[in-house]
Enzyme design. Structure first.
Site, short mmCIF file in Angstrom:
data_model
loop_
_atom_site.label_atom_id
_atom_site.label_comp_id
_atom_site.label_asym_id
_atom_site.label_seq_id
_atom_site.Cartn_x
_atom_site.Cartn_y
_atom_site.Cartn_z
N ASP A 99 26.51 -13.49 -70.69
CA ASP A 99 26.12 -14.38 -69.60
C ASP A 99 25.90 -13.55 -68.34
O ASP A 99 26.75 -12.73 -67.97
CB ASP A 99 27.27 -15.39 -69.38
CG ASP A 99 26.77 -16.78 -69.07
OD1 ASP A 99 25.93 -16.91 -68.17
OD2 ASP A 99 27.25 -17.73 -69.71
N ASP A 208 22.44 -17.32 -65.90
CA ASP A 208 22.98 -18.43 -65.13
C ASP A 208 22.07 -18.78 -63.95
O ASP A 208 21.57 -17.88 -63.26
CB ASP A 208 24.37 -18.01 -64.61
CG ASP A 208 25.18 -19.16 -64.09
OD1 ASP A 208 25.55 -20.03 -64.89
OD2 ASP A 208 25.46 -19.19 -62.87
N GLU A 270 18.77 -20.45 -67.34
CA GLU A 270 19.15 -21.82 -67.01
C GLU A 270 18.28 -22.27 -65.85
O GLU A 270 18.42 -21.77 -64.73
CB GLU A 270 20.64 -21.85 -66.64
CG GLU A 270 21.20 -23.23 -66.53
CD GLU A 270 22.50 -23.27 -65.74
OE1 GLU A 270 23.25 -24.23 -65.91
OE2 GLU A 270 22.75 -22.35 -64.94
N HIS A 344 28.97 -25.65 -72.11
CA HIS A 344 30.25 -25.74 -71.41
C HIS A 344 30.18 -26.59 -70.15
O HIS A 344 31.19 -26.79 -69.49
CB HIS A 344 30.72 -24.32 -71.06
CG HIS A 344 29.79 -23.67 -70.09
ND1 HIS A 344 28.50 -23.32 -70.42
CD2 HIS A 344 29.93 -23.34 -68.78
CE1 HIS A 344 27.89 -22.80 -69.37
NE2 HIS A 344 28.75 -22.80 -68.36
N ASP A 345 28.98 -27.05 -69.76
CA ASP A 345 28.84 -27.91 -68.58
C ASP A 345 28.61 -29.37 -68.96
O ASP A 345 28.38 -30.21 -68.08
CB ASP A 345 27.63 -27.46 -67.73
CG ASP A 345 27.84 -26.12 -67.05
OD1 ASP A 345 29.00 -25.74 -66.82
OD2 ASP A 345 26.83 -25.46 -66.77
O1 ISL Z 1 27.30 -28.19 -64.38
C1 ISL Z 1 26.53 -28.77 -63.69
C2 ISL Z 1 26.62 -30.18 -63.58
O2 ISL Z 1 27.91 -30.57 -63.85
C3 ISL Z 1 25.47 -28.09 -62.98
O3 ISL Z 1 25.24 -28.55 -61.72
C4 ISL Z 1 25.82 -26.63 -62.97
O4 ISL Z 1 26.66 -26.36 -61.93
C5 ISL Z 1 24.57 -25.87 -62.88
O5 ISL Z 1 23.88 -26.18 -64.04
C6 ISL Z 1 24.81 -24.39 -62.85
O6 ISL Z 1 25.64 -24.02 -63.92
C7 ISL Z 1 25.98 -22.69 -64.08
O7 ISL Z 1 26.40 -22.08 -62.88
C8 ISL Z 1 27.60 -22.58 -62.30
C9 ISL Z 1 28.73 -22.69 -63.31
O8 ISL Z 1 29.77 -23.44 -62.76
C10 ISL Z 1 28.29 -23.33 -64.59
O9 ISL Z 1 29.34 -23.33 -65.52
C11 ISL Z 1 27.11 -22.56 -65.08
O10 ISL Z 1 26.66 -23.00 -66.33
C12 ISL Z 1 27.95 -21.63 -61.21
O11 ISL Z 1 27.95 -20.32 -61.72
#
Ligand code: ISL
Length: 579
Positions: A99, A208, A270, A344-345
């Site tokens: 990641d 990310d 992403e 994981h989100d």
């Molecule tokens: O998870 C989300 C909604 O609940 C999104 O807004 C998320 O924060 C966004 O997709 C970005 O996600 C990524 O970056 C974040 C991290 O918290 C997430 O786990 C990651 O997937 C910040 O690094």
């Protein structure tokens, strides 16, 4: 126009290291835990791993706040452990993606510590430092440079007493945004975060927040979209900004310069939201930016654009269109899509789009979702536990949540509306359905003891989902030929055996789009045609075959189904070849 590539055909299994397997009984998952379970991944049929961040970090956002890109977080193990993991995975013909979290780093990173030390530091410009806009007449406190809201709630700016300026953090306070406009900063990101891991053998990266690195110059105020909030989401002011494609081209170029053994790497960015133009630019083979992207329309469904934890009703038709939105834009181009329901989100897809209310409906709807997913064109992603048909946890009090997004939003809402307000109640209801924590509970290897085989005896860092005692675990499911786990194994195999049509199919067309219970479509590959039909309900549903051709049933959720009949049982799905 789509050329075959390993990563297009890959089945990518995402591991969340904190919660996969604890090898040293300290309550945290770790790299050696992952190593001990590589055969499980292999046996499932996955051929690529994406491991969420395992780098050194104060864990303000579960490792998405990195303080040393070149070092493993000691709780997860050592650099030697990850190098061994990569080698062992490769010897099993499993590729490894790591990641890349480079929109921001941790406020404990040495770059930020230097940057914050004084205004003339050579790294001052590596982050977004801005003067206060003025002083609040009521509180006498300095005012943030603009009205941006952090994705996790509250202002996106944090005042730093030391130099009396604010720094920008689109996510948590401990995640200052890196300034990609600064050439030296970019070079450092490339060399540390990117180059180090390529030189150590990874096969690519999940990138990310790959759409946020280019902010609109001047950082103007965001339009008022949510009057109930003191801060506003910056949206287009930070998404897919003016220089974003330039940055990705530079990074891609840098990546290729770091590989000297001829291996073909892949990247998946992403990209929460982007128009078709931007999506094509990111992913077109010719533009040399990213291999593919994750888009969010189908996972964001039912949540308000103003505030993710404000739920809105949605229909099956809207969800069908949202699912199709993740690949339709690339039809007939040299771009490539992704197919996923969980990460994981996200909450557990069975709880969100299926029915977890009885064991029977859980198993049936988990198989249905798996069948739909393997029938969609694009790289397939499976998130740990999805293959077990895992469900959201039930009735947890807010104190049991760990996620910084849940806790920050909660705090902001309580401060503004009060603990017993309807706003806070609604937020808690939304959390139960869509909290990121649903995906983050420790992985259930068996039904035993307090930890279901996740650790030997140590209390896990995060509460277990009780469902591990009710058959949702690897050991019990492996023994049951009708389990979701065994269904997934077969589904992945069937996808590989029929990869032309399932992975690469094109000319997708909905059938009975308006039907409130059926999700059905056709797609083609050369002379092959697929007809897929899924019953998204707990009722018996009758479907019509699109025409009078021969329909050859080759895969489905229900054993012994009569392929000639258009009668679907609750949560039944079928894949046909059209002859
Ligand atoms: O998870 C989300 C909604 O609940 C999104 O807004 C998320 O924060 C966004 O997709 C970005 O996600 C990524 O970056 C974040 C991290 O918290 C997430 O786990 C990651 O997937 C910040 O690094």
């Amino acid at each position: 126009e789509t050329k075959p590539k390993w990563w297009k055909e890959a089945t990518i299994y995402q591991i969340y290291p904190a919660s996969f397997k604890d090898s040293n009984n300290d309550g945290w998952g770790d790299l050696n835990g992952i190593r001990s379970k590589l055969n499980y991944v292999k046996d499932l049929g996955a051929d690529t791993l994406w491991i969420s961040p395992f780098f050194d970090s104060p864990q303000k956002d579960m490792g998405y706040d990195i303080c040393d890109y070149e070092k493993v977080w000691p709780t997860y193990g050592t650099n030697e452990d990850i190098f061994n993991l990569i080698k062992e995975a490769h010897s099993l013909e499993i590729k490894v993606l790591v990641d890349l979290v480079i929109n921001h780093c941790s406020d404990q990173h040495k770059w930020f510590k230097e940057s914050r030390s004084n205004k003339t530091n050579s790294k001052r410009d590596w982050f977004y430092w801005r003067k206060p806009k003025g002083v609040c007449p009521k509180t006498g406190k300095p005012l943030a440079p603009n009205n941006w809201r952090s994705f996790f709630g509250g202002s996106a700016w944090k005042y730093d007493n030391k130099t009396e300026e604010f720094y920008l953090h689109l996510f948590a306070v401990g995640q200052p945004d890196l300034n990609w406009e600064n050439v030296e900063c970019r070079a450092a990101i490339f060399d540390n975060a990117v180059g180090f891991w390529l030189r150590n053998g990874v096969d690519g990266f999940r990138i990310d927040t790959a759409f946020l690195y280019s902010k609109i110059p001047g950082l103007p105020d965001a339009p008022l979209t949510n009057p109930l909030d003191d801060f506003q989401l910056p949206g287009d002011l930070v998404s897919n900004g003016p220089r974003i494609h330039e940055y990705h081209k530079l990074m891609r170029h840098y990546m290729l310069s770091q590989i000297d053994d001829g291996r073909v790497i892949m990247t998946v960015g992403e990209v929460g939201s982007a128009g078709d133009d931007a999506r094509l630019k990111y992913t077109s083979e010719r533009s040399q930016e990213l291999s593919e992207i994750f888009t969010f329309r189908h996972t964001d469904i039912g949540t308000s654009e103003k505030f993710r934890y404000s739920l809105v009703p949605f229909t099956l038709k809207e969800w069908k269109l949202a699912v199709a939105d993740s690949f339709l834009w690339m039809n007939g181009t040299d771009s490539w899509p992704t197919t996923y329901f969980e990460n994981h989100d996200q909450p557990r897809s069975v709880s969100r789009f299926g029915d977890d209310s009885t064991p029977k409906s859980r198993v049936a709807s988990a198989k249905l979702l798996a069948s739909l997913l393997i029938s969609l064109t694009g790289t397939l992603y499976v998130y740990q536990g999805q293959e077990l048909g895992s469900v959201n946890f039930k009735n947890w009090p807010i104190e049991d949540y760990e996620d910084v997004e849940a806790q920050t939003n909660y705090r902001v809402l309580v401060e503004k509306f009060g603990k017993d307000s309807k706003e806070v109640k609604k937020f808690e209801e939304a959390l139960a359905l869509i909290s990121r924590d649903n995906a983050r509970t420790p992985f259930p290897w068996n039904s035993k003891g307090q930890t279901g085989g996740f650790s030997d005896s140590a209390k896990p860092w995060f509460k277990m989902n009780d469902s591990f005692r009710d058959g949702i675990n690897v050991e019990d499911e492996a023994k049951d030929p009708k389990s979701v786990l065994n269904f997934w194994k077969n589904a992945i195999k069937v996808r590989k055996e029929n990869k032309d049509i399932l992975v690469y199919g094109y000319n997708f067309e909905f059938y009975e789009l308006d039907h409130p219970k059926l999700f059905s479509f056709t797609k083609e590959y050369a002379k092959q045609t697929l007809f897929a039909v899924f019953n998204f309900s707990g009722d018996n549903v009758q479907f019509k075959f699109p025409d009078s051709n021969e329909y050859q049933l080759f895969f489905g959720t229900h054993d012994g189904a009569d392929g000639a009949s258009g009668n679907l049982k609750p949560w039944e799905g079928r894949l046909y070849f059209v002859e």
